[in-house]
Design a protein around this motif. Structure first.
Motif, PDB file in Angstrom:
ATOM      1  N   GLY A  20       0.826  -1.198   0.000  1.00 25.52           N
ATOM      2  CA  GLY A  20       0.000   0.000   0.000  1.00 25.52           C
ATOM      3  C   GLY A  20       0.862   1.250   0.000  1.00 25.52           C
ATOM      4  O   GLY A  20       2.057   1.213   0.290  1.00 25.52           O
ATOM      5  N   CYS A  21       0.252   2.364  -0.344  1.00 26.33           N
ATOM      6  CA  CYS A  21       0.979   3.631  -0.460  1.00 26.33           C
ATOM      7  C   CYS A  21       0.552   4.577   0.663  1.00 26.33           C
ATOM      8  O   CYS A  21      -0.638   4.695   0.973  1.00 26.33           O
ATOM      9  N   GLY A  38      -3.154   4.785  -2.374  1.00 21.79           N
ATOM     10  CA  GLY A  38      -3.953   3.678  -2.875  1.00 21.79           C
ATOM     11  C   GLY A  38      -3.483   2.321  -2.364  1.00 21.79           C
ATOM     12  O   GLY A  38      -2.395   2.180  -1.799  1.00 21.79           O
ATOM     13  N   ASN A  39      -4.309   1.324  -2.567  1.00 26.54           N
ATOM     14  CA  ASN A  39      -3.993  -0.040  -2.132  1.00 26.54           C
ATOM     15  C   ASN A  39      -3.092  -0.733  -3.151  1.00 26.54           C
ATOM     16  O   ASN A  39      -3.096  -0.413  -4.345  1.00 26.54           O
ATOM     17  N   GLY A  40      -2.330  -1.703  -2.679  1.00 22.35           N
ATOM     18  CA  GLY A  40      -1.512  -2.510  -3.578  1.00 22.35           C
ATOM     19  C   GLY A  40      -2.350  -3.528  -4.312  1.00 22.35           C
ATOM     20  O   GLY A  40      -3.431  -3.935  -3.866  1.00 22.35           O
ATOM     21  N   HIS A  78      -5.185   8.191  -4.753  1.00 20.03           N
ATOM     22  CA  HIS A  78      -6.153   7.086  -4.659  1.00 20.03           C
ATOM     23  C   HIS A  78      -6.020   6.105  -5.821  1.00 20.03           C
ATOM     24  O   HIS A  78      -7.011   5.515  -6.264  1.00 20.03           O
ATOM     25  N   ARG A  79      -4.797   5.911  -6.338  1.00 20.28           N
ATOM     26  CA  ARG A  79      -4.591   4.986  -7.448  1.00 20.28           C
ATOM     27  C   ARG A  79      -4.099   3.642  -6.900  1.00 20.28           C
ATOM     28  O   ARG A  79      -3.005   3.551  -6.346  1.00 20.28           O
ATOM     29  N   LEU A 125      -3.106  -2.423   2.243  1.00 22.33           N
ATOM     30  CA  LEU A 125      -3.989  -1.251   2.239  1.00 22.33           C
ATOM     31  C   LEU A 125      -3.155   0.027   2.259  1.00 22.33           C
ATOM     32  O   LEU A 125      -2.152   0.125   2.965  1.00 22.33           O
ATOM     33  N   GLY A 126      -3.591   1.007   1.465  1.00 21.59           N
ATOM     34  CA  GLY A 126      -2.971   2.321   1.511  1.00 21.59           C
ATOM     35  C   GLY A 126      -3.481   3.111   2.698  1.00 21.59           C
ATOM     36  O   GLY A 126      -4.460   2.728   3.358  1.00 21.59           O
TER      37      GLY A 126
END
Length: 454
Positions: A20-21, A38-40, A78-79, A125-126
């Motif tokens: 995640g970021c 955003g999520n991985g 949110h990417r 999860l981001g």
């Protein structure tokens, strides 16, 4: 290297999930843009699929290591990261998949049958997904999980209704060529056939598959000749057809002794593997009756075979004598075997929810103030944590506390400074337990820090 390989060991690795970021939205005149990491992406699965065009495991013997693609990391704005592509491995119909120790995993029969043999890891999860009313702008994200990895053994067991068994050069390949459109290699020396040949035969309204099993000689069940490698292809055949050479000039051989020798090898193979072949219906084919001596020998041994209760058909693959009778005799037994098979019940998925009050972990005392926490959920949370980020470690502590691990440690007799192991037995993370730290309070401070761990 031969073109036909019916055994292979495969080393499989599913794709890892992307991390995640942790990102904060930054825009002019909007200093409090909030988290937007955003999520991985999810790692790709490894899938075995029955392909009618696949006939051998040669490619897996040459390249036994296979890995699916990893998911990509999330990004700001949110990417979410892209999911890794699944790795679909085509296998022949009738492939049996086991562990290296021989424990069954799956029996892949029927075109299009699929098995997810290794699942890809979940993406982390981001920080946008981790935001809550108490933690409005997390300064961390969760790491992606590793994909499953395992070793499997694959073995082909030919899908055929009738299996032709007999000594080398008894005429099995010639019979398949005469009965069907198959064109196997045929020559006048032993062990010409090095792979099982399949042919489709029609007898009236019945259509069935015939296979020849090469290399059966005395001692085949113990590894002599080629029999041990190919005897397994008899297991799925509902009908066994003994092809006996009535024109052999080899000393010490005749149809009756050949029949007894092959039956002894089938019995020895059944005792060795636990597959009972004694109840399979038999047909005896007296081949090469176009040769004068062969016809005389066939007429001589036919009454002896009838006394054993065996169906006997005299044939010649060269002149096609008796082939129609043989095709219908095999078709009758195959049709009867198909009618006797139980109707398969529809697959039912049974959901078993966790019982109320059942804890998803256990605390085990290892020694003097040393404990291990076992459970899938705590181990997964540990794998997702970035231990270089204090805030992420604090978030893990809060999650473990909400799960009830702090209370369970106290009940197990843990005191301040206890060593607590969480994770895989050979790769655990060790915590020094301090019950005085408030695990339910989220401190205010710079992102990525936690004053409780200072």
């Amino acid at each position: 290297m031969p073109d036909f390989v019916d055994e292979a060991v495969l080393h499989i690795k599913a794709g890892d999930g992307g991390h995640g970021c942790a990102s904060i939205h930054r825009e002019k005149f909007k200093p409090l843009g909030g988290p937007d990491g955003g999520n991985g992406g999810r790692g790709g699965d490894v899938v075995l699929e029955v392909d009618p065009q696949a006939a051998t495991l040669l490619d897996y013997q040459r390249r036994p290591h296979r890995k699916a693609r990893n998911g990509t990391p999330g990004q700001g704005g949110h990417r979410s990261g892209a999911n890794g592509d699944d790795l679909v491995l085509p296998v022949p119909d009738g492939t049996v998949v086991t562990t290296p120790d021989g424990e069954p995993i799956a029996d892949l029969v029927g075109a299009g049958t699929r098995l997810v043999i290794a699942r890809g890891g979940s993406g982390g999860l981001g920080n946008a997904a981790l935001a809550s009313a108490k933690r409005k702008a997390p300064g961390f994200a969760l790491k992606g999980e590793e994909g499953e990895s395992l070793d499997v053994r694959m073995e082909i067991k030919t899908i055929a209704d009738a299996g032709l068994v007999g000594f080398p050069s008894a005429g099995k390949s010639s019979l398949i060529a005469a009965l069907s459109a198959a064109r196997p290699k045929i020559a006048d020396y032993p062990f010409t056939t090095l792979v099982p040949n399949l042919g489709v035969v029609e007898a009236g309204a019945v259509q069935y598959v015939v296979a020849d099993v090469p290399g059966l000689i005395p001692g085949a069940s113990e590894g002599r000749g080629l029999g041990l490698a190919f005897l397994r292809h008899v297991e799925r055949c509902s009908t066994l057809v003994h092809v006996l050479d009535c024109a052999t000039y080899e000393q010490g051989r005749d149809p009756i002794s050949d029949l007894d020798a092959i039956e002894a090898e089938l019995a020895a193979y059944g005792a060795r593997t636990g597959v009972d072949l004694s109840d399979r219906p038999r047909i005896v084919v007296l081949n090469k009756v176009d040769v004068p001596d062969g016809r005389e020998l066939a007429e001589f041994v036919t009454p002896m075979l009838h006394e054993r209760g065996l169906k006997v058909v005299a044939v010649s693959a060269a002149t096609r004598e008796g082939l129609r009778e043989l095709a219908f005799a095999m078709g009758e037994l195959v049709d009867a075997a198909r009618a006797a098979r139980p109707v398969p019940e529809p697959t039912r998925v049974v959901l078993r929810p966790r019982e109320l009050g059942e804890t998803p972990f256990e605390v085990v005392a290892l020694g003097d103030n040393t404990f291990r926490v076992r459970g899938d959920k705590p181990a997964r949370w540990v794998r997702q944590t970035d231990f270089a980020n204090e805030e992420a470690v604090g978030y893990l502590a809060d999650r473990l506390n909400r799960l009830g691990i702090e209370e369970a440690l106290a009940k197990a007799g843990a005191t301040e400074g206890a060593e607590v192991y969480i994770g895989a037995e050979d790769d655990s993370v060790v915590f020094d337990w301090d019950p005085s730290i408030d695990a339910g309070h989220i401190p205010i401070g710079p992102r990525g820090t936690d004053s409780r761990l200072g």
